[in-house]
Design an enzyme around this catalytic site. Structure first.
Site, short mmCIF file in Angstrom:
data_model
loop_
_atom_site.label_atom_id
_atom_site.label_comp_id
_atom_site.label_asym_id
_atom_site.label_seq_id
_atom_site.Cartn_x
_atom_site.Cartn_y
_atom_site.Cartn_z
CG ASP A 101 -5.28 8.52 4.53
OD1 ASP A 101 -6.16 9.11 3.87
OD2 ASP A 101 -5.52 7.59 5.30
CE LYS B 28 -3.00 2.62 3.14
NZ LYS B 28 -3.60 2.66 4.49
NE ARG C 247 -10.68 -0.97 4.22
CZ ARG C 247 -11.23 -1.01 5.43
NH1 ARG C 247 -12.46 -1.46 5.59
NH2 ARG C 247 -10.55 -0.63 6.49
CE LYS D 47 -6.05 9.29 7.93
NZ LYS D 47 -6.56 8.14 8.69
#
Length: 440
Positions: free
Chosen positions: A217, A212, A302, A224
């Site tokens: 992110d 990954k 994922r 977040k």
């Protein structure tokens, strides 16, 4: 840190002593290093003779912490049965990223007696791979993005690794719409990186190492918190591990069994907010034809892995291992030292456990409990949703999601929390992957 074959003198010298060494061993534990004497000629430290590789690793790490405290320029260690393990741990502990400091910490020379030429070459190769991974993880988001990560991967070509990079058009042409969706909010776009060490002779086994590579992110529109975003430059720890392993294996390629081809696949993207970013409620067709509804844009790892695992299977991988900083609940379950292992194949599981043990890394197997996947199929207009928004069993459910995209023996290592500790990148996983490939 350089590992040397000789030196004129050492600022810090370690001696091994037996447990009955009198006052020197009073309250001295296995794996502990104690400063014994200081002089103008150099400092002297003592430790109990390591009884195992694990204890030798503790000694190596403790010795380098002491060397850093004393600002030693040269460190010398006598021979021991577990010299390789000690040297590898010492090299790892001695590393600090000095690229962004005007006056970074120096790295002392290290002489570990008792290493054969082959052992030293193996330690140095592993150290080079771990350092490569650590530098990637440590790089800030404004330095490392999918484009520059691909550029770093191309440096492996100088070592005989074949590197191919797919840009956004290539990714779209292969139907990797999940990877493209995660990258859609970023100006950099996606990259799929494939690095290959061809087999000697006809390949009968193709080992795919999948990482990954979310170089930063934000969480996307499921954004977040500020505290949660602070360490997200390390969300490509899995990508760093597989590229670091390829760096080491390139130097050790003569030890890879005949007929074994090794490929690293890295799904690289930034998960950002922007006018084209994916939204909760969006539906995308994955590379294997399944449709996925996005319920949580922060469950992006994922998604990029799903498409990449599909492609690796389509390109002939006979077994796959993926590494990903995937779920925060993994840290709650196992902490930062132990990775969660999920696998569809008992033989593959056993080999990975043995490899992790030989590398001095720790894994713990968790079950692929199929009933948990039901919550990813309920309440969605698609084949699957990417999250049920419930933390309970979250690591298991994420692994079950990935299992829908593999058709070969496969293992998943959730390394959330392992890739960096106390803001220092670790290179976790490089050793396990190298041992896994070489022990085939």
């Amino acid at each position: 840190m350089p590992l040397v074959n000789s030196m004129d003198a050492a600022d810090l010298t370690l001696s091994f002593i037996s447990p009955d060494g009198g006052r020197l061993t009073r309250d001295l534990s296995g794996g502990e290093v104690r400063l014994h004497a200081r002089s103008e000629q150099g400092d002297q430290a003592v430790a109990l003779l390591p009884a195992s590789a694990a204890e030798a690793r503790e000694v190596g790490a403790a010795l380098m912490r002491l060397a850093r405290e004393l600002k030693s320029a040269r460190v010398q260690v006598p021979a021991t049965e577990h010299a390789s393990a000690l040297a590898a741990a010492a090299l790892g502990e001695g590393w600090r990223d000095a690229r962004y400091r005007q006056r970074g910490p120096g790295e002392p020379q290290l002489l570990v007696a008792g290493l054969t030429g082959d052992e030293q070459a193996r330690v140095e190769a592993l150290g080079a791979g771990v350092t490569f991974a650590r530098e990637l993880v440590s790089a800030p988001g404004n330095v490392l993005n999918p484009v520059t990560l691909a550029r770093e991967a191309r440096t492996l070509e100088a070592l005989g690794v074949d590197v191919d990079v797919w840009d956004g058009d290539d990714v779209a042409a292969r139907g990797m719409n999940l990877l493209a969706a995660v990258a859609a909010g970023s100006a950099a776009g996606p990259r799929l990186i494939r690095a290959t060490l061809p087999a000697r002779g006809e390949a009968h086994t193709v080992v795919a190492l999948v990482g990954k590579g979310i170089t930063f992110d934000t969480g996307g529109y499921s954004i977040k918190t500020a505290a949660g975003m602070a360490t997200m430059k390390s969300d490509m720890g899995g990508a760093a591990a597989v590229l670091g392993a390829m760096r080491s294996l390139a130097a050790l390629r003569d030890l890879i069994p005949d007929g074994v081809e090794v490929r690293a696949y890295v799904a690289a993207a930034e998960n950002m907010v922007g006018p084209h970013a994916m939204r909760p409620g969006d539906v995308y067709r994955a590379a294997n034809g399944l449709h996925v509804e996005i319920t949580n844009t922060d469950a992006e790892g994922r998604l990029v892995l799903a498409d990449t695992l599909t492609v690796a299977c389509e390109e002939g991988a006979t077994e796959l291992v993926d590494l990903a900083t995937l779920t925060g609940v993994k840290v709650s379950a196992l902490g930062n030292d132990i990775a969660a292992l999920f696998s569809s194949d008992e033989t593959l599981t056993a080999r990975l456990k043995a490899a992790a043990r030989d590398a001095g890394e720790h894994v713990w197997e968790l079950p692929l409990h199929q009933p948990y996947l039901k919550s990813y199929r309920k309440g969605t207009i698609a084949d699957l949703k990417n999250s049920d928004m419930q933390p309970a069993g979250g690591s298991i459910k994420a692994a079950l999601f990935l299992a829908q995209f593999v058709t070969r023996p496969w293992a998943h290592l959730d390394i959330a929390g392992n890739a960096d500790r106390e803001e220092v990148a670790t290179g976790w996983g490089v050793g396990t992957l190298v041992e896994y490939v070489l022990a085939r």
